[in-house]
Design a protein around this motif. Structure first.
Motif, PDB file in Angstrom:
ATOM      1  N   TYR A   1      38.697  42.350  29.503  1.00 15.36           N
ATOM      2  CA  TYR A   1      39.847  43.148  29.075  1.00 15.36           C
ATOM      3  C   TYR A   1      41.175  42.451  29.361  1.00 15.36           C
ATOM      4  O   TYR A   1      42.208  42.919  28.888  1.00 15.36           O
ATOM      5  CB  TYR A   1      39.817  44.519  29.758  1.00 15.36           C
ATOM      6  CG  TYR A   1      38.711  45.405  29.239  1.00 15.36           C
ATOM      7  CD1 TYR A   1      38.866  46.117  28.063  1.00 15.36           C
ATOM      8  CD2 TYR A   1      37.509  45.512  29.919  1.00 15.36           C
ATOM      9  CE1 TYR A   1      37.861  46.931  27.566  1.00 15.36           C
ATOM     10  CE2 TYR A   1      36.489  46.322  29.435  1.00 15.36           C
ATOM     11  CZ  TYR A   1      36.667  47.021  28.269  1.00 15.36           C
ATOM     12  OH  TYR A   1      35.661  47.814  27.787  1.00 15.36           O
ATOM     13  N   HIS A   2      41.163  41.413  30.169  1.00 14.62           N
ATOM     14  CA  HIS A   2      42.296  40.510  30.396  1.00 14.62           C
ATOM     15  C   HIS A   2      43.445  41.129  31.189  1.00 14.62           C
ATOM     16  O   HIS A   2      43.969  40.480  32.085  1.00 14.62           O
ATOM     17  CB  HIS A   2      42.815  39.959  29.064  1.00 14.62           C
ATOM     18  CG  HIS A   2      41.759  39.255  28.269  1.00 14.62           C
ATOM     19  ND1 HIS A   2      41.183  38.073  28.678  1.00 14.62           N
ATOM     20  CD2 HIS A   2      41.153  39.578  27.091  1.00 14.62           C
ATOM     21  CE1 HIS A   2      40.277  37.680  27.794  1.00 14.62           C
ATOM     22  NE2 HIS A   2      40.228  38.591  26.821  1.00 14.62           N
ATOM     23  N   VAL A   3      43.876  42.313  30.895  1.00 13.85           N
ATOM     24  CA  VAL A   3      44.990  42.940  31.624  1.00 13.85           C
ATOM     25  C   VAL A   3      44.546  44.330  32.061  1.00 13.85           C
ATOM     26  O   VAL A   3      43.745  44.988  31.385  1.00 13.85           O
ATOM     27  CB  VAL A   3      46.259  43.038  30.740  1.00 13.85           C
ATOM     28  CG1 VAL A   3      46.813  41.646  30.482  1.00 13.85           C
ATOM     29  CG2 VAL A   3      45.973  43.767  29.447  1.00 13.85           C
TER      30      VAL A   3
ATOM     31  N   GLU B   1      47.675  47.404  42.662  1.00 16.02           N
ATOM     32  CA  GLU B   1      48.468  46.931  41.528  1.00 16.02           C
ATOM     33  C   GLU B   1      47.808  47.259  40.195  1.00 16.02           C
ATOM     34  O   GLU B   1      48.487  47.574  39.213  1.00 16.02           O
ATOM     35  CB  GLU B   1      48.689  45.423  41.646  1.00 16.02           C
ATOM     36  CG  GLU B   1      49.514  45.010  42.856  1.00 16.02           C
ATOM     37  CD  GLU B   1      50.918  45.581  42.817  1.00 16.02           C
ATOM     38  OE1 GLU B   1      51.429  45.795  41.681  1.00 16.02           O
ATOM     39  OE2 GLU B   1      51.508  45.822  43.881  1.00 16.02           O
ATOM     40  N   VAL B   2      46.484  47.210  40.167  1.00 15.31           N
ATOM     41  CA  VAL B   2      45.769  47.494  38.914  1.00 15.31           C
ATOM     42  C   VAL B   2      46.001  48.937  38.482  1.00 15.31           C
ATOM     43  O   VAL B   2      46.341  49.223  37.321  1.00 15.31           O
ATOM     44  CB  VAL B   2      44.269  47.209  39.080  1.00 15.31           C
ATOM     45  CG1 VAL B   2      43.501  47.619  37.829  1.00 15.31           C
ATOM     46  CG2 VAL B   2      44.045  45.732  39.362  1.00 15.31           C
ATOM     47  N   GLY B   3      45.829  49.863  39.424  1.00 11.15           N
ATOM     48  CA  GLY B   3      46.036  51.266  39.080  1.00 11.15           C
ATOM     49  C   GLY B   3      47.476  51.576  38.711  1.00 11.15           C
ATOM     50  O   GLY B   3      47.747  52.358  37.787  1.00 11.15           O
TER      51      GLY B   3
ATOM     52  N   SER C   1      37.353  41.244  38.946  1.00  8.48           N
ATOM     53  CA  SER C   1      37.541  40.015  38.171  1.00  8.48           C
ATOM     54  C   SER C   1      36.539  39.932  37.030  1.00  8.48           C
ATOM     55  O   SER C   1      36.854  39.407  35.952  1.00  8.48           O
ATOM     56  CB  SER C   1      37.404  38.794  39.094  1.00  8.48           C
ATOM     57  OG  SER C   1      36.134  38.765  39.711  1.00  8.48           O
ATOM     58  N   TRP C   2      35.326  40.450  37.264  1.00 11.10           N
ATOM     59  CA  TRP C   2      34.303  40.430  36.209  1.00 11.10           C
ATOM     60  C   TRP C   2      34.733  41.297  35.032  1.00 11.10           C
ATOM     61  O   TRP C   2      34.561  40.928  33.877  1.00 11.10           O
ATOM     62  CB  TRP C   2      32.975  40.917  36.787  1.00 11.10           C
ATOM     63  CG  TRP C   2      31.832  40.865  35.829  1.00 11.10           C
ATOM     64  CD1 TRP C   2      31.064  39.785  35.510  1.00 11.10           C
ATOM     65  CD2 TRP C   2      31.327  41.953  35.036  1.00 11.10           C
ATOM     66  NE1 TRP C   2      30.101  40.121  34.576  1.00 11.10           N
ATOM     67  CE2 TRP C   2      30.245  41.451  34.273  1.00 11.10           C
ATOM     68  CE3 TRP C   2      31.675  43.286  34.902  1.00 11.10           C
ATOM     69  CZ2 TRP C   2      29.519  42.246  33.394  1.00 11.10           C
ATOM     70  CZ3 TRP C   2      30.949  44.086  34.018  1.00 11.10           C
ATOM     71  CH2 TRP C   2      29.884  43.566  33.282  1.00 11.10           C
TER      72      TRP C   2
ATOM     73  N   ARG D   1      27.598  42.796  45.306  1.00  9.39           N
ATOM     74  CA  ARG D   1      28.581  41.851  44.783  1.00  9.39           C
ATOM     75  C   ARG D   1      29.816  42.604  44.287  1.00  9.39           C
ATOM     76  O   ARG D   1      30.400  42.273  43.262  1.00  9.39           O
ATOM     77  CB  ARG D   1      27.967  41.029  43.651  1.00  9.39           C
ATOM     78  CG  ARG D   1      26.877  40.078  44.105  1.00  9.39           C
ATOM     79  CD  ARG D   1      26.097  39.483  42.936  1.00  9.39           C
ATOM     80  NE  ARG D   1      26.957  38.835  41.970  1.00  9.39           N
ATOM     81  CZ  ARG D   1      26.526  38.350  40.786  1.00  9.39           C
ATOM     82  NH1 ARG D   1      25.234  38.477  40.463  1.00  9.39           N
ATOM     83  NH2 ARG D   1      27.370  37.768  39.960  1.00  9.39           N
ATOM     84  N   TRP D   2      30.202  43.629  45.056  1.00  7.21           N
ATOM     85  CA  TRP D   2      31.311  44.477  44.635  1.00  7.21           C
ATOM     86  C   TRP D   2      32.638  43.723  44.619  1.00  7.21           C
ATOM     87  O   TRP D   2      33.566  44.109  43.907  1.00  7.21           O
ATOM     88  CB  TRP D   2      31.402  45.693  45.564  1.00  7.21           C
ATOM     89  CG  TRP D   2      31.438  45.354  47.021  1.00  7.21           C
ATOM     90  CD1 TRP D   2      30.383  45.262  47.865  1.00  7.21           C
ATOM     91  CD2 TRP D   2      32.599  45.043  47.797  1.00  7.21           C
ATOM     92  NE1 TRP D   2      30.791  44.924  49.132  1.00  7.21           N
ATOM     93  CE2 TRP D   2      32.153  44.784  49.120  1.00  7.21           C
ATOM     94  CE3 TRP D   2      33.960  44.971  47.533  1.00  7.21           C
ATOM     95  CZ2 TRP D   2      33.042  44.452  50.148  1.00  7.21           C
ATOM     96  CZ3 TRP D   2      34.834  44.638  48.551  1.00  7.21           C
ATOM     97  CH2 TRP D   2      34.366  44.391  49.837  1.00  7.21           C
TER      98      TRP D   2
END
Length: 294
Positions: free
Chosen positions: A93-95, A122-124, A87-88, A81-82
């Motif tokens: 942590y929200h952001v 974008e996250v990194g 999102s999990w 379930r990677w």
């Protein structure tokens, strides 16, 4: 006299989360009950609330929450379930800027391993551009991991160079080392693209050659078939149809109306045999052979 003040004891929420962390780790490692491990991690994170919370003891709430997320990520990956991992994690942590370094590292490695590094693009980037995160000791290693596992595999060379040149945390030697790595990766990427282009051109040429050969063979077969059909039609035009009809009629008379044992039937039977012989000879004769005359 009043005794010494009681030793520090963790808050009830932190104690509950620590107990759930221990249960989740046992379920993950010992019992391999991944779904139950995720449930314990979710319960522990929810008990700690949205914020990391200040730490007063040897193991702060932020560290417990980070450990719960690490165990949860591993359990979700074990269940294949990677896709749900990012999102999990972000629901607690929200952001992206608030992700702990260890959680970000695991996410980058996970999505890189499954061949989906663009998920962390974008996250990194958001995490690395945050000023607060630049003061962390893990910043340099995470920057290198992000370059090697996300930007370079995606061919984002300009973005990688911009990130390295704009990072004031790195000294000039580190920047030169990263820029050299980016340049080598760009050269390899260009060579692979050229090889892929050549291979595609060769494949297209081979496909066109095969299709051309098949088309030529199909055209030859259709030509031969047309000649055969024309030959057969010309051959059948030479058959003595009148004699065939006459032979069929005589056969009808012999079988239905006449008695083969009767002497009066012999002339008809003899004539019928002669007609069949002539018709058979006409069928097996060459096309240029003239039809048999009566």
């Amino acid at each position: 006299m009043r005794g010494e003040p009681p030793a520090w004891s963790p808050a009830p929420a932190q104690a509950q989360a620590a107990a759930l962390l221990e249960e989740a780790a046992d379920l993950l490692v010992l019992h391999r009950d991944f779904a139950a491990a995720v449930e314990r991690c979710e319960a522990g994170c929810e008990s700690l609330g949205a914020g990391p919370g200040p730490g007063h003891g040897p193991e702060s709430s932020a560290e417990v929450k980070c450990s719960l997320c690490v165990v949860g990520i591993q359990a979700l990956a074990e269940m294949n379930r990677w896709r749900e991992v990012l999102s999990w994690v972000l629901q607690y942590y929200h952001v992206p800027e608030h992700l702990p370094p260890k959680v970000l590292e695991l996410c980058i490695l996970l999505y890189s391993k499954v061949g989906e590094p663009q998920v962390m693009l974008e996250v990194g980037s958001s995490w690395l551009r945050d000023q607060t995160n630049k003061s962390l000791s893990e910043y340099g290693s995470l920057l290198e991991l992000y370059l090697l596992q996300v930007l370079l595999p995606l061919g984002r060379f300009e973005g990688a160079e911009e990130l390295v040149r704009g990072c004031d945390v790195l000294d000039s030697e580190q920047q030169l080392a990263f820029l050299g790595t980016i340049g080598e990766s760009r050269c390899q990427w260009t060579q692979q693209e050229e090889m892929r282009s050549v291979a595609e051109e060769q494949h297209d040429a081979a496909t066109e050659s095969v299709l051309g050969a098949l088309s030529q063979k199909l055209l030859t077969m259709l030509t031969l078939l047309r000649r055969a059909l024309r030959s057969m039609s010309s051959h059948f035009y030479l058959l003595p149809y009148k004699k065939m009809l006459l032979a069929t009629f005589l056969l009808y008379l012999v079988v239905v109306r006449l008695d083969p044992a009767s002497p009066t039937s012999l002339p008809f039977i003899y004539k019928l045999v002669q007609l069949f012989r002539q018709a058979w000879a006409a069928v097996l004769s060459p096309i240029h052979r003239p039809p048999i005359r009566d």
